[in-house]
Design an enzyme around this catalytic site. Structure first.
Site, PDB file in Angstrom:
ATOM      1  N   ARG A  98      22.319  -9.666  32.630  1.00  0.00           N
ATOM      2  CA  ARG A  98      22.397 -10.713  33.641  1.00  0.00           C
ATOM      3  C   ARG A  98      23.031 -11.958  33.043  1.00  0.00           C
ATOM      4  NH1 ARG A  98      22.456  -7.489  36.691  1.00  0.00           N
ATOM      5  NH2 ARG A  98      21.001  -6.848  38.308  1.00  0.00           N
ATOM      6  N   HIS A 102      31.680  -8.005  36.315  1.00  0.00           N
ATOM      7  CA  HIS A 102      30.359  -7.526  36.744  1.00  0.00           C
ATOM      8  C   HIS A 102      30.476  -6.150  37.403  1.00  0.00           C
ATOM      9  CE1 HIS A 102      26.107  -8.919  38.142  1.00  0.00           C
ATOM     10  NE2 HIS A 102      26.116  -7.644  37.771  1.00  0.00           N
TER      11      HIS A 102
END
Length: 314
Positions: free
Chosen positions: A229, A277
């Site tokens: 993250r 991502h």
């Protein structure tokens, strides 16, 4: 009764099509179109807008469409309904592919040879280490971390894992808590980060932590791979560690702000690899199948599985 798709940044129609095929008797509605908020019993979310799930009086469950759930807890007006996370074999496999690829690129010095190709330089390294001589440390030993660790071991890397609480995993050296972190970092040449974002892990990838990585490894300095993250990392600290030679390379799939701002120096730093991502993309063909099975189970009187503990954040 209906399922609300609360999605931003992804193509919502592909998700609607898949859910409609799996749950033909359940109306599928999306944000931005008229729908009866009282009829919504289920929500499937990926980075829904703040407050957009408020005012759903009959909500029975919220499903995250990705492996993480921090995007849900960032909504201060999130309804008090059970939250289920995704444990998807396809997503796990995709993540391991990403981790293995980038560990191998570190091992086989791919950046160096790309640079040499541009320079038309024929310069081999006759002292390149074998995988068994390179120590990989995996931070986060959930489904994703354990699978990645096992696959790195198959290739031959010397792998260890770290988690916040103690875990015993057959065939894997494990460390835990703050007491085990120093020893774990000191034996790590490539740090792979697959931790969830929680209040305890926010900003954990800072310069003091990076300074504790091994300095005696065969790669000539430690490398960081963060596919967990973005809020785990302090990007100014990563850049400072790279500039100071404390960190040799960084591979980053997640960022403090996404999309990564155009003026970020991470884009152009010669020792940074940026990916958008996409280390473990959620595929409607697999994730929607799992959520649809959960909904059918609930409708038949069964229990929700993979429920998130809101006090822990995962």
């Amino acid at each position: 009764m209906s399922l609300l798709l609360a999605i931003t940044g992804w193509h919502v129609e592909s998700w609607r099509e898949r859910f409609s095929a799996l749950l033909p008797d359940l109306p599928i509605v999306t944000l931005g179109e008229p729908f009866d908020r009282r009829a919504v019993h289920y929500v499937a979310s990926w980075k829904h807008p703040e407050g957009s799930l408020a005012g759903l009086p009959n909500l029975a469950a919220i499903f995250s469409l990705g492996a993480g759930v921090d995007h849900l807890f960032s909504d201060s007006r999130l309804p008090q309904a059970p939250i289920a996370r995704v444990i998807d074999p396809d997503l796990t496999t995709r993540m391991s592919e990403y981790v293995v690829m980038h560990c191998l690129m570190q091992l086989r010095q791919q950046r160096r040879y790309e640079r040499q190709q541009r320079e038309r330089s024929w310069d081999d390294d006759r002292h390149q280490p074998a995988a068994r001589e390179v120590r990989v440390g995996v931070m986060g030993l959930g489904e994703l971390g354990q699978d990645a660790a096992r696959k790195l071991q198959v290739i031959g890397f010397d792998v260890a894992g770290w988690s916040r609480s103690p875990k015993t995993i057959e065939g894997l050296a494990t460390f835990s808590g703050e007491d085990g972190l120093t020893a774990f970092l000191a034996r790590t040449d490539i740090l792979v980060v697959l931790l969830p974002h929680t209040p305890e892990t926010e900003g954990i990838l800072n310069r003091p932590l990076l300074a504790r990585l091994a300095r005696d490894g065969r790669l000539g300095g430690p490398a960081l791979i963060n596919a967990g993250r973005g809020k785990l990392q302090v990007e100014t600290d990563i850049l400072a560690a790279l500039d100071a030679g404390e960190l040799r390379e960084a591979v980053l799939d997640v960022f403090q702000t996404e999309p990564l701002p155009q003026d970020s120096r991470l884009w152009t730093h010669p020792a940074v690899t940026v990916t958008p991502h996409n280390s473990a993309m959620s595929a409607p063909e697999t994730v929607a199948d799992q959520i649809a099975a959960q909904i059918r189970r609930l409708e038949a009187g069964g229990e929700l599985q993979n429920v998130v503990d809101p006090t822990r954040g995962y």
